[in-house]
Structures are given as structure tokens and as C-alpha cells.
Design a protein around this motif. Structure first.
Motif, PDB file in Angstrom:
ATOM      1  N   GLY A 119      96.091  63.585  43.616  1.00 43.35           N
ATOM      2  CA  GLY A 119      95.913  64.821  42.874  1.00 43.35           C
ATOM      3  C   GLY A 119      94.606  64.929  42.129  1.00 43.35           C
ATOM      4  N   VAL A 120      94.437  66.068  41.476  1.00 45.05           N
ATOM      5  CA  VAL A 120      93.203  66.370  40.757  1.00 45.05           C
ATOM      6  C   VAL A 120      92.943  65.351  39.654  1.00 45.05           C
ATOM      7  CG1 VAL A 120      91.987  68.124  39.433  1.00 45.05           C
ATOM      8  CG2 VAL A 120      93.620  68.797  41.174  1.00 45.05           C
ATOM      9  N   ALA A 121      93.983  64.974  38.921  1.00 42.95           N
ATOM     10  CA  ALA A 121      93.813  64.056  37.805  1.00 42.95           C
ATOM     11  C   ALA A 121      93.243  62.729  38.295  1.00 42.95           C
ATOM     12  CB  ALA A 121      95.144  63.826  37.090  1.00 42.95           C
TER      13      ALA A 121
ATOM     14  N   PHE B  25      96.974  78.491  37.654  1.00 43.96           N
ATOM     15  CA  PHE B  25      95.968  78.917  38.628  1.00 43.96           C
ATOM     16  C   PHE B  25      95.832  77.919  39.764  1.00 43.96           C
ATOM     17  CE2 PHE B  25      94.591  81.627  35.057  1.00 43.96           C
ATOM     18  CZ  PHE B  25      94.724  82.822  35.731  1.00 43.96           C
ATOM     19  N   PHE B  26      96.038  76.655  39.413  1.00 42.44           N
ATOM     20  CA  PHE B  26      96.026  75.600  40.420  1.00 42.44           C
ATOM     21  C   PHE B  26      97.052  75.905  41.517  1.00 42.44           C
ATOM     22  CE2 PHE B  26      97.643  71.428  41.797  1.00 42.44           C
ATOM     23  CZ  PHE B  26      96.458  70.846  42.218  1.00 42.44           C
ATOM     24  N   LEU B  27      98.259  76.279  41.079  1.00 46.92           N
ATOM     25  CA  LEU B  27      99.311  76.642  42.041  1.00 46.92           C
ATOM     26  C   LEU B  27      98.889  77.810  42.898  1.00 46.92           C
ATOM     27  CD1 LEU B  27     102.735  76.632  40.163  1.00 46.92           C
ATOM     28  CD2 LEU B  27     101.912  75.049  41.894  1.00 46.92           C
ATOM     29  N   VAL B  28      98.354  78.839  42.231  1.00 44.39           N
ATOM     30  CA  VAL B  28      97.996  80.061  42.947  1.00 44.39           C
ATOM     31  C   VAL B  28      96.892  79.785  43.969  1.00 44.39           C
ATOM     32  CG1 VAL B  28      97.075  82.378  42.703  1.00 44.39           C
ATOM     33  CG2 VAL B  28      98.724  81.510  41.036  1.00 44.39           C
ATOM     34  N   ILE B  29      95.886  79.007  43.555  1.00 42.65           N
ATOM     35  CA  ILE B  29      94.766  78.737  44.456  1.00 42.65           C
ATOM     36  C   ILE B  29      95.253  78.022  45.716  1.00 42.65           C
ATOM     37  CG2 ILE B  29      92.661  77.362  44.739  1.00 42.65           C
ATOM     38  CD1 ILE B  29      92.141  77.950  41.717  1.00 42.65           C
ATOM     39  N   MET B  38      98.536  69.713  48.294  1.00 47.70           N
ATOM     40  CA  MET B  38      98.029  70.315  47.066  1.00 47.70           C
ATOM     41  C   MET B  38      96.811  69.557  46.554  1.00 47.70           C
ATOM     42  SD  MET B  38     100.163  72.038  44.033  1.00 47.70           S
ATOM     43  CE  MET B  38     101.828  71.488  44.144  1.00 47.70           C
ATOM     44  N   TYR B  39      96.105  68.806  47.408  1.00 45.87           N
ATOM     45  CA  TYR B  39      94.893  68.145  46.918  1.00 45.87           C
ATOM     46  C   TYR B  39      93.689  68.373  47.810  1.00 45.87           C
ATOM     47  CZ  TYR B  39      96.722  64.631  50.144  1.00 45.87           C
ATOM     48  OH  TYR B  39      97.228  64.003  51.244  1.00 45.87           O
ATOM     49  N   ASP B  40      93.923  68.865  49.005  1.00 45.59           N
ATOM     50  CA  ASP B  40      92.818  68.988  49.941  1.00 45.59           C
ATOM     51  C   ASP B  40      92.750  70.428  50.422  1.00 45.59           C
ATOM     52  OD1 ASP B  40      90.848  68.495  51.715  1.00 45.59           O
ATOM     53  OD2 ASP B  40      92.112  67.526  53.224  1.00 45.59           O
ATOM     54  N   PHE B  41      91.793  71.185  49.875  1.00 46.97           N
ATOM     55  CA  PHE B  41      91.716  72.597  50.235  1.00 46.97           C
ATOM     56  C   PHE B  41      90.950  72.753  51.540  1.00 46.97           C
ATOM     57  CE2 PHE B  41      90.754  77.075  50.022  1.00 46.97           C
ATOM     58  CZ  PHE B  41      91.893  77.602  49.417  1.00 46.97           C
ATOM     59  N   LYS B  42      91.681  73.081  52.621  1.00 47.25           N
ATOM     60  CA  LYS B  42      91.045  73.101  53.945  1.00 47.25           C
ATOM     61  C   LYS B  42      90.370  74.421  54.255  1.00 47.25           C
ATOM     62  CE  LYS B  42      92.844  69.339  56.511  1.00 47.25           C
ATOM     63  NZ  LYS B  42      94.241  68.954  56.300  1.00 47.25           N
ATOM     64  N   GLY B  43      90.870  75.492  53.697  1.00 54.46           N
ATOM     65  CA  GLY B  43      90.296  76.796  53.989  1.00 54.46           C
ATOM     66  C   GLY B  43      91.269  77.879  53.594  1.00 54.46           C
ATOM     67  N   PHE B  44      90.766  79.108  53.555  1.00 56.15           N
ATOM     68  CA  PHE B  44      91.601  80.205  53.084  1.00 56.15           C
ATOM     69  C   PHE B  44      92.549  80.688  54.182  1.00 56.15           C
ATOM     70  CE2 PHE B  44      92.490  84.672  52.522  1.00 56.15           C
ATOM     71  CZ  PHE B  44      92.862  84.721  51.196  1.00 56.15           C
ATOM     72  N   SER B  45      93.787  80.907  53.830  1.00 56.68           N
ATOM     73  CA  SER B  45      94.707  81.519  54.794  1.00 56.68           C
ATOM     74  C   SER B  45      95.888  82.139  54.056  1.00 56.68           C
ATOM     75  CB  SER B  45      95.215  80.486  55.792  1.00 56.68           C
ATOM     76  OG  SER B  45      96.387  79.888  55.314  1.00 56.68           O
ATOM     77  N   GLY B 228     109.661  67.486  47.286  1.00 53.70           N
ATOM     78  CA  GLY B 228     108.230  67.224  47.329  1.00 53.70           C
ATOM     79  C   GLY B 228     107.436  68.505  47.453  1.00 53.70           C
ATOM     80  N   ILE B 229     106.159  68.344  47.747  1.00 48.65           N
ATOM     81  CA  ILE B 229     105.280  69.502  47.750  1.00 48.65           C
ATOM     82  C   ILE B 229     105.415  70.285  49.047  1.00 48.65           C
ATOM     83  CG2 ILE B 229     102.844  70.136  47.897  1.00 48.65           C
ATOM     84  CD1 ILE B 229     102.419  67.777  45.864  1.00 48.65           C
ATOM     85  N   SER B 230     105.594  71.601  48.899  1.00 51.48           N
ATOM     86  CA  SER B 230     105.502  72.449  50.074  1.00 51.48           C
ATOM     87  C   SER B 230     104.841  73.734  49.610  1.00 51.48           C
ATOM     88  CB  SER B 230     106.883  72.706  50.670  1.00 51.48           C
ATOM     89  OG  SER B 230     107.313  73.997  50.363  1.00 51.48           O
ATOM     90  N   LEU B 231     103.809  74.140  50.306  1.00 51.33           N
ATOM     91  CA  LEU B 231     102.989  75.237  49.786  1.00 51.33           C
ATOM     92  C   LEU B 231     103.704  76.582  49.806  1.00 51.33           C
ATOM     93  CD1 LEU B 231      99.385  74.323  50.856  1.00 51.33           C
ATOM     94  CD2 LEU B 231     100.673  73.720  48.838  1.00 51.33           C
TER      95      LEU B 231
END
Lengths: 267, 268
Positions: A119-121, B25-29, B38-45, B228-231
Motif C-alpha cells: 500500500g501507499v503507507a 479520494f484514494f478509494l475514488v481514484i 489498490m496500489y498499482d494504478f495501471k490506467g484509467f477505465s 479482501g480488496i475488490s475494486l
């Protein structure tokens, strides 16, 4: 006579609500606390509660709630104080309140991403040379996220009492030669203690009973009274034991309210 | 007290606001991430939104949540207004105070206790866990909030207003519908609105009293997040954030226009 009857008839739904949903549930919890898991009447739950396992749990629940309240206060007081000095203070206050309207679970979920292994942290920690740490599922993450969630509830009452503070009192203190620190310690803080108390009340009681955060963020490492109740009711299905813990939580709650409710007339 | 804010305190406030809003905002982005972490922003979709709107199960849950919120807010507003009238008309000070304390029990009680005790209540009363148990408990915990929003308005009302109406020959019913209700309408709206948002957001109580097959949004988010995380959740949270902001704006206008008692404090 008929007049009186019809006059009071409309109050019926409300009184029914009081009896059914306020008084009855408390008695039901008390009643169930005297049943063991097989449904026999016994005091075994109370015996169990006074064993080291449960006493330790109660104590640690207290400790975490205390930490959460203390840190919230530490952050909220200066924030509320500075807010009262801003130009559009009501607007800024509203902006502080807005996050408290966002679903609690979504905020907790956000921290899964922020505090996670990649994560970011952790990226930030790596950047400044500390290196990745296990942040999620620790005491730290639990306290941090709880404080994050409770801050608005602490700021609001403190802001209100600071806002009601008569500024002439501060001028008087100033004229009499009090330093800033003395003014704060002898004038501002004592006069806003009611706000601090109600802030502590609205943070401490829920902090004792949070259970979704302990599951999501603390990874079951932290067990609060709330977690224990949820566990007994929904997982173990030992309603008797769950009710017993609930009875103690209610006692603690009432006690907390008595301590924080000493209302005195303001200046 | 000096009115000026030092740069240091400005920085402090800035950090507080940053911490408060960053996770949201982190969630929204990341809801716009074409990847699935939720750590690797690959591109907008907009894939996650598309998936969200195709998820019929979730849409049903959203519908459930809205129906429960609207119904419970409506019913609790009616009962709450009646309750406020009852408290207001109590002659003895002691009666008034004890009614008020009883009223506030559910507001100060932790959610776990409310949930657990309602679970016992419904089981003993033989009410099947599901839609009705959730609806009933939402009504139950919203009533005291409505009372607290309406009561100050009643207190504000001058008793001479009612005396005047009575002198002019109004019946009890007329006094209620033509004088009292119009006067306290802002409080009623604020109460309804609060009940709506309480019901919408509630997790802990619902979690206890909901059975298999019936779920609300909060409960669903919890069970998703535990896996766990699911976008998907991110996309959902972005929409909810928009919705919440809208609610805050509405609430702000209700209170600003009518000067109802201040900002709403949310319990969790």
C-alpha cells in the motif's frame, strides 16, 4: 372521560415503542444472561466472566478505548480551537463533519488498501528509507483507523463549547497579565471541559464496542467487548454468555455517562 | 485572543483535512483503475462501474436498502412526531425528564447492544429474520432521533399561539393540523432526513437482525471487504460518496433555511 382517552390515544405508538424497543430489550439481555449454552438457568456465565480470560479482555478493551479517546482528544482539541479562529468557521466545521457521513465500512476498507503490504503507507516508508513494515492487522492500524473515524465526533462538541466561550473573559485574562499558556490552562480549558467530556463520551463508549474494525483492520488480534458480544451471538451462538458481556458493557456505559455528565451552569 | 492564524496552525489544519479526506479520494481514484489492485494504478477505465451496474444481485441489495430507509424513515417520523408531542405535553417535569431519558437510551447505547438485544427480541417474538426484522429495528432506532429533531421546535413555539387558536374556536384537531404541524414542519423534515441517513448507513444493528437472503448495502460491503480488496467496492464507494455529498448539501440547506438545531452528529 372519553375526551381524555382520545386525547391520549395518539401517544400509544410512541409508548408501545418505549415498552417494546427500549425497556424490553434491556430486560431480555439481562434475562438471557442467566442461561447457559444448553438453556439451563445458571450463573455460569457470570462465573466465566470473572475468569482471567474475560477480565483480561475487558481490561484490554478498556485500554484500547482509552488510547483511542486520548489520541482523538489530542488531535481534536487543537483542531477545534484553530477552527474557531478561521474566517468561515461554520463552513470549515461542515467540511470536518462530512467524512463522518461516509459509511464507516468504506472508510475502513480504504485503509485496507492504504496500510496493505504494497500500500501507499509502505511505499512511503520505503521512500524515506525505513522499509516496508507490517502495518495492517496490528494494534497501530486499529488505533489509527479508530481515531480517524472518531475525530469528527470529538471535534464537534469541543468546537461548540469553544465557540460559546465569551471572548471578554480572554481579554480580561490578558489584561490581568496571564500568559497564553496560563489563559489556556486556567480559563479556556476549564470553561470548555463540558465539550471535552461529551466528546470523550461519544468516543469512549463506541470504542469499547467496535467490532467490524477489529475484524477488518486488526485482523482479530484485538478483541473488544463488542467483538466478544458479536462472536458469542453470531459465531458461537452462546447467547447467554453474549448477554452477560452485554450486561457488563451496559454497566460500563452507564458508569461512563455518569462520570462525563456532570453538567454545571456555564458563565 | 489574537484573531490571526499563524502559518504553523494553518499547516496543522491542512494536515487534518488531508488525513480526513485522503482515504476517501484514494478509494475514488482507484475505482478508475484498469488493474485490479489498490496500489498499482495501471490506467484509467470505467470497467468497475460497468461491472457494478451489471451486478443484478447488488442492484437488488441497493433497492432493499433504499426501501428499508424510506419506509423506516417515514414510519419513524410519524411515531417520533407523536412522541415529541407526548413529551411536550407532559405536565410534570419529572414525567418529561424520564420520557426524555427513555427516549435517549437507544441513541447512547452501542450498536452491538441494540443489535444483540433486538436479535433476542425478534427471536422470542417469532419474527423471521429478514426484511421485517431489519425494517422494525431501523424504525426503532430512528424514532428517538426524530423526537430530538422535532422537540426543540415544539419548545420554541409560543403557547400563546395555541391559546389564540383555541380562543378563535379551533378544535383540538384544527390546532394540531393548522397551527402545530405547520410550525414544526422544518423539524419534521430534518428528522425524516436524519432517519433516512441513519437507516442508510447502519451496519452493526442490521448485521445482527438480518437473516439469510436479505442484505443491505452496509452488510454487503462488510462481507465483500472481509474477503479482501475488490475494486467493485471502490466504484460503489465513489457513487456513495457522491450520494452522501448530495445529502449533506440538502441537509445543510434544510438547517440553514429553518435554523433547526445545528449540525447533525452521526453516531456510528
Amino acid at each position: 372521560m372519553e375526551n381524555k382517552l382520545t386525547r391520549n390515544l395518539y401517544m400509544l405508538p410512541y409508548f408501545l415503542w418505549i415498552v417494546l424497543f427500549v425497556i424490553a430489550p434491556i430486560f431480555l439481555v439481562l434475562y438471557y444472561s442467566f442461561f447457559d449454552i444448553e438453556g439451563n438457568v445458571s450463573l455460569v456465565n457470570y462465573q466465566k466472566f470473572f475468569t482471567p480470560v474475560y477480565l483480561k479482555m475487558t481490561l484490554s478493551s478498556f485500554w484500547y478505548a482509552f488510547l483511542i479517546t486520548a489520541f482523538s482528544l489530542l488531535v481534536a482539541y487543537p483542531t477545534a480551537y484553530l477552527l474557531t479562529k478561521t474566517k468561515h468557521k461554520q463552513l470549515w466545521l461542515l467540511l470536518i463533519i462530512v467524512p463522518s457521513w461516509i459509511n464507516l465500512l468504506l472508510k475502513a476498507y480504504a485503509f485496507l488498501g492504504i496500510f496493505g503490504t504494497y500500500g501507499v503507507a509502505n511505499s512511503f516508508l520505503k521512500l524515506i528509507g525505513i522499509g516496508a513494515q507490517q502495518i495492517l492487522f496490528t494494534d497501530f492500524s486499529f488505533v489509527f483507523v479508530s481515531v480517524y473515524i472518531f475525530i469528527p465526533f470529538m471535534i464537534l462538541p469541543i468546537f461548540n463549547s469553544l465557540n460559546e466561550l465569551n471572548p471578554t473573559l480572554l481579554d480580561a485574562a490578558n489584561d490581568l497579565g496571564a500568559s497564553k499558556w496560563t489563559t489556556f490552562r486556567r480559563v479556556i480549558f476549564p470553561l470548555t471541559i463540558d465539550g471535552v467530556k461529551s466528546g470523550c463520551q461519544v468516543v469512549f463508549i463506541p470504542a469499547l464496542s467496535l467490532f467490524m474494525l477489529t475484524r477488518l483492520i486488526a485482523g482479530n488480534r484485538v478483541i473488544t467487548l463488542g467483538t466478544a458480544i458479536e462472536q458469542q451471538f453470531l459465531v458461537t451462538r452462546d447467547w447467554g454468555m453474549g448477554s452477560t458481556i452485554a450486561v457488563f458493557l451496559i454497566i460500563i456505559m452507564v458508569f461512563t455517562m455518569i462520570v462525563t455528565n456532570t453538567r454545571k451552569r456555564g458563565v | 485572543m489574537d484573531k490571526k492564524i499563524t502559518p504553523l496552525s494553518k499547516l496543522f489544519l491542512l494536515i487534518i483535512f488531508f488525513i480526513l479526506y485522503a482515504p476517501i479520494f484514494f478509494l475514488v481514484i482507484f475505482s478508475f483503475n484498469s488493474g485490479d489492485t489498490m496500489y498499482d494504478f495501471k490506467g484509467f477505465s470505467l470497467d468497475w462501474y460497468r461491472e457494478l451496474f451489471q451486478d443484478t444481485r447488488l442492484l437488488i441489495i441497493v433497492l432493499n436498502t433504499i426501501v428499508v430507509a424510506l419506509l423506516s424513515a417515514l414510519i419513524s417520523t410519524i411515531i417520533g412526531v407523536l412522541g415529541a408531542l407526548a413529551i411536550h405535553q407532559a405536565k410534570k417535569r419529572q414525567t418529561k425528564n424520564s420520557l426524555l431519558s427513555l427516549n435517549n437510551v437507544l441513541i447512547v447505547s452501542p450498536d452491538v447492544i441494540i443489535g444483540a438485544s433486538f436479535l433476542i427480541l425478534f427471536t422470542m417474538a417469532g419474527i423471521k429474520l429478514g426484511f421485517y426484522s431489519v425494517l422494525l429495528s431501523h424504525i426503532a432506532f430512528s424514532i428517538p432521533i426524530v423526537v430530538l429533531m422535532v422537540l426543540p421546535k415544539l419548545m420554541e413555539m409560543s403557547p400563546t399561539l395555541i391559546d389564540a387558536a383555541r380562543d378563535l374556536g379551533a378544535s383540538r384537531w384544527n390546532v394540531l393540523t393548522k397551527v402545530i404541524i405547520p410550525f414544526i414542519t422544518p423539524g419534521i423534515f430534518a428528522g425524516f432526513f436524519m432517519a433516512l441517513t441513519y437507516s442508510f448507513d447502519d451496519f452493526a444493528v442490521t448485521f445482527f437482525v438480518t437473516g439469510n437472503g436479505f442484505s443491505t448495502l452496509s452488510v454487503e460491503i462488510y462481507s465483500l471487504a472481509r474477503r479482501g480488496i475488490s475494486l467493485n467496492i471502490n466504484a460503489l464507494s465513489a457513487l456513495l460518496f457522491l450520494f452522501t455529498t448530495l445529502l449533506v448539501v440538502i441537509y445543510y440547506f434544510i438547517t440553514q433555511r429553518n435554523k433547526v438545531n445545528g449540525m447533525g452528529v452521526r453516531k456510528r
